[in-house]
Design a protein around this motif. Structure first.
Motif, PDB file in Angstrom:
ATOM      1  N   LEU A 194     -65.326   9.556 -26.137  1.00  0.00           N
ATOM      2  CA  LEU A 194     -65.158   9.955 -27.532  1.00  0.00           C
ATOM      3  C   LEU A 194     -65.132   8.774 -28.491  1.00  0.00           C
ATOM      4  O   LEU A 194     -64.946   8.957 -29.696  1.00  0.00           O
ATOM      5  N   SER A 195     -65.307   7.567 -27.978  1.00  0.00           N
ATOM      6  CA  SER A 195     -65.218   6.384 -28.832  1.00  0.00           C
ATOM      7  C   SER A 195     -66.433   6.209 -29.727  1.00  0.00           C
ATOM      8  O   SER A 195     -66.399   5.426 -30.685  1.00  0.00           O
ATOM      9  N   HIS A 196     -67.524   6.902 -29.427  1.00  0.00           N
ATOM     10  CA  HIS A 196     -68.746   6.751 -30.214  1.00  0.00           C
ATOM     11  C   HIS A 196     -69.086   8.018 -31.011  1.00  0.00           C
ATOM     12  O   HIS A 196     -70.237   8.235 -31.370  1.00  0.00           O
ATOM     13  N   CYS A 197     -68.084   8.833 -31.267  1.00  0.00           N
ATOM     14  CA  CYS A 197     -68.322  10.046 -32.045  1.00  0.00           C
ATOM     15  C   CYS A 197     -68.768   9.696 -33.459  1.00  0.00           C
ATOM     16  O   CYS A 197     -68.493   8.606 -33.977  1.00  0.00           O
ATOM     17  N   SER A 198     -69.435  10.628 -34.084  1.00  0.00           N
ATOM     18  CA  SER A 198     -69.912  10.438 -35.442  1.00  0.00           C
ATOM     19  C   SER A 198     -68.821  10.782 -36.457  1.00  0.00           C
ATOM     20  O   SER A 198     -67.960  11.624 -36.198  1.00  0.00           O
ATOM     21  N   ASN A 199     -68.863  10.117 -37.599  1.00  0.00           N
ATOM     22  CA  ASN A 199     -67.991  10.506 -38.708  1.00  0.00           C
ATOM     23  C   ASN A 199     -68.788  11.131 -39.847  1.00  0.00           C
ATOM     24  O   ASN A 199     -68.317  11.254 -40.968  1.00  0.00           O
ATOM     25  N   SER A 200     -69.999  11.562 -39.539  1.00  0.00           N
ATOM     26  CA  SER A 200     -70.906  12.082 -40.571  1.00  0.00           C
ATOM     27  C   SER A 200     -70.712  13.573 -40.814  1.00  0.00           C
ATOM     28  O   SER A 200     -70.383  14.334 -39.906  1.00  0.00           O
TER      29      SER A 200
END
Length: 365
Positions: A194-200
């Motif tokens: 989950l460390s590379h999830c998007s914040n878009s």
């Protein structure tokens, strides 16, 4: 992309008008214990000890109905032609995780589940939209990895049809519609990291094109609860992951104005939680149920962290009120409203387990 957090009052309700719920309750006996039971073992109704009445609504009451054929979580849940439809997800059989393509259809009048058309691929943990008396699944994952495919159920053809492709992998994302426009919040390219999830925040332009219109103010999160009310979208909780602290649950809550791309900070949740579920009761109240409140995913207690707690968020007063808890602790339960009835299906009830539960909720004055 810069974010503008406006004053809380911009997202508060300006009218107290709402829908009064009338419960359809019968004096059936108490049924399930905390131990999960199969459909053949279960008693069809569970009455849960009720909380105090909510002004204008009454007392929230939960009842068990006929369970799904097997435990599921991470699927899509919708009302289609007056029936409940649950598609995809995952289950555990003999300590092995299985990805699902099955569709199950429930007829409330008969209390019977029947098979529906399979998804074109096994799929779980994608966002879903309930639009035009149907349901659309936006990507997800399966045993082969991430899927960016979108599928819409066509009631007339009784089949799943391709409806486009996502711009990126979006496991554990959520999606909502406002005035016919679809918005996708966050999501991850890897279900195990989950460390590379998007914040878009993405807005759909057409079947193959999405545009970033905002960023989520709390950063890269997964498994929040979202719900649209009138022309706003509400976001509650979720979790994030980093190398230093691992998985961390969040208690932040926000309101998103799609027209202007602005976020409003709301009162934080009573507890930091991921995998909670949200449904609008009317234009004033949002019901939040279940979730996981313990960030230690490797807890020796298989049920540690799973919660049955339920809250009503009051848009007018920006506050949370505890209401009747679910029949059992669960995270990731799919929830919706059909007229005066609230339906909740499936979810994760402990580590490496899925529940087949179908619960019916209503407010009794």
């Amino acid at each position: 992309m810069s974010q503008e957090l406006t004053r809380r009052t911009l997202c508060f309700l300006t009218s107290t008008a709402g829908i009064t719920f009338v419960a359809k309750l019968s004096g059936e006996e108490r049924a399930l214990s905390s131990r999960q039971k199969t459909p053949k073992q279960m008693n069809p109704i569970t009455d849960v000890p009720a909380s105090p009445a909510v002004a204008g609504l009454g007392v929230l009451t939960w009842r068990d109905q006929q369970f799904l054929p097997e435990g599921v979580s991470g699927g899509a849940f919708a009302v289609v032609a007056g029936k409940l439809l649950y598609s995809g997800g995952t289950t555990w059989r003999n300590s092995v995780k299985h990805w699902l393509s099955e569709t199950h259809i429930y007829t409330p009048e008969t209390g019977i589940w029947t098979p529906g058309p399979h998804l074109p691929e096994r799929l779980a943990y994608g966002a879903s939209l309930r639009i035009n008396q149907s349901v659309e699944i936006l990507g997800g994952a399966n045993e082969s990895g991430i899927s960016r495919n979108c599928w819409r159920f066509d009631p007339d053809k009784n089949a799943w049809l391709s409806s486009g492709i996502l711009p990126e992998g979006s496991v554990f994302a959520t999606a909502e519609t406002v005035q016919g426009e679809a918005y996708l919040f966050g999501g991850c390219p890897d279900q195990g990291d989950l460390s590379h999830c998007s914040n878009s925040v993405w807005k759909r332009e057409d079947a193959k094109h999405w545009t970033i219109v905002a960023e989520m103010p709390q950063g890269r999160i997964a498994m929040p609860a979202t719900v649209s009310v009138q022309d706003r979208i509400y976001l509650f909780g979720g979790c994030s992951q980093d190398a230093a602290s691992g998985i961390r649950n969040h208690n932040e809550a926000y309101c998103f104005d799609p027209r202007h791309g602005h976020w409003t900070a709301l009162r934080p949740l009573p507890v930091a939680v991921r995998g909670t579920s949200a449904v609008a009761i009317d234009t004033r109240y949002i019901l939040l149920v279940g979730g996981y409140t313990n960030a230690a995913a490797d807890s020796n207690d298989l049920q540690g962290g799973f919660t049955a707690a339920s809250y009503l968020y009051d848009r007018e007063q920006d506050r949370y009120q505890p209401v009747t808890a679910l029949p059992r602790p669960v995270m990731g339960m799919e929830i919706l409203r059909q007229g005066d009835t609230i339906w909740g299906a499936g979810g994760e009830d402990r580590n490496r387990s899925r529940t087949p539960q179908l619960v019916e909720g209503s407010f009794l004055k």
